[in-house]
Design an enzyme around this catalytic site. Sequence first.
Site, PDB file in Angstrom:
ATOM      1  N   ALA A  10      37.356  38.992  96.129  1.00  0.00           N
ATOM      2  CA  ALA A  10      37.119  38.735  97.554  1.00  0.00           C
ATOM      3  C   ALA A  10      37.223  37.264  97.927  1.00  0.00           C
ATOM      4  O   ALA A  10      37.281  36.936  99.115  1.00  0.00           O
ATOM      5  CB  ALA A  10      35.748  39.280  97.969  1.00  0.00           C
ATOM      6  N   SER A  11      37.255  36.374  96.952  1.00  0.00           N
ATOM      7  CA  SER A  11      37.321  34.951  97.269  1.00  0.00           C
ATOM      8  C   SER A  11      38.741  34.478  97.549  1.00  0.00           C
ATOM      9  O   SER A  11      38.939  33.384  98.088  1.00  0.00           O
ATOM     10  CB  SER A  11      36.730  34.117  96.122  1.00  0.00           C
ATOM     11  N   SER A 135      51.805  45.550  94.225  1.00  0.00           N
ATOM     12  CA  SER A 135      52.809  44.560  94.596  1.00  0.00           C
ATOM     13  C   SER A 135      54.171  45.219  94.733  1.00  0.00           C
ATOM     14  O   SER A 135      54.444  46.263  94.115  1.00  0.00           O
ATOM     15  CB  SER A 135      52.893  43.459  93.534  1.00  0.00           C
ATOM     16  N   TYR A 148      53.828  40.831  84.887  1.00  0.00           N
ATOM     17  CA  TYR A 148      53.198  41.086  86.189  1.00  0.00           C
ATOM     18  C   TYR A 148      53.727  42.383  86.799  1.00  0.00           C
ATOM     19  O   TYR A 148      52.964  43.204  87.304  1.00  0.00           O
ATOM     20  CB  TYR A 148      53.470  39.901  87.115  1.00  0.00           C
TER      21      TYR A 148
END
Length: 240
Positions: A10-11, A135, A148
């Site tokens: 959340a940051s 993604s 990734y």
Amino acid sequence: MKKFILITGASGAIGQAIALKLANRGYSLYLHYNQNQEAIQNLIHNLEAFDGEYIPIMADLSLPNGYQQLASQVFSLDGIVHNAGHSLYGLLQELAEEDTAKLLQVSVTTPLLLTKALVPKLIAKKEGAIIVVSSIWGQTGAAFEVAYSTVKGAQISFAKALSKELAPSGIRVNAVAPGAVETPMLSGFSPDELSAVREEIPLSRLGTPGDIANGVDFLLSEESSYITGHVLAINGGWYI
């Protein structure tokens, strides 16, 4: 009665945008972070304009027991947004084993085990929603981002499979697949490189964290009550 959503990561820029969107919807939030306590404190300050409860939880999700540290601080729960993650650039043969293991832990193993730990809370209510922030590279793959792309593809498979398992319990599971989004993750690209990316995108712009938050908000809402197992591409038409 308050509804609580857990947001991991959340940051970060997308995590903060999701938090602001959901707070505006009236949700109370568990706000997970690892190191960026200042960003979480600023986020909670910005959330004071809304009428919810906002609970910060620190946990290192790259550790095998990190998910337990997080899960132990979650009580009432109505939904999960799996947003924590980081990029990993480079040729496959040059990737460090330690970096690859950390990426797998944060993006695949931890979401799976965290969901396992928390999903009984949703099953008990016979309702709820789980959103995975994947993604575009999980859909189509990218050179220099093989690891990734691999974990993001795994996240999509996780969402699709889990959606079938949890549908009888009234719980929906979906994913969003952002394209190029204006976040610090793109800070390593030069202006010319970013300009070249924009030229490839039919809508001729990069995405914003708010664009992703809008998709997450929709998939959590009653407006999407008949949607599960879906991957919502938010990429400006870059990959369809």
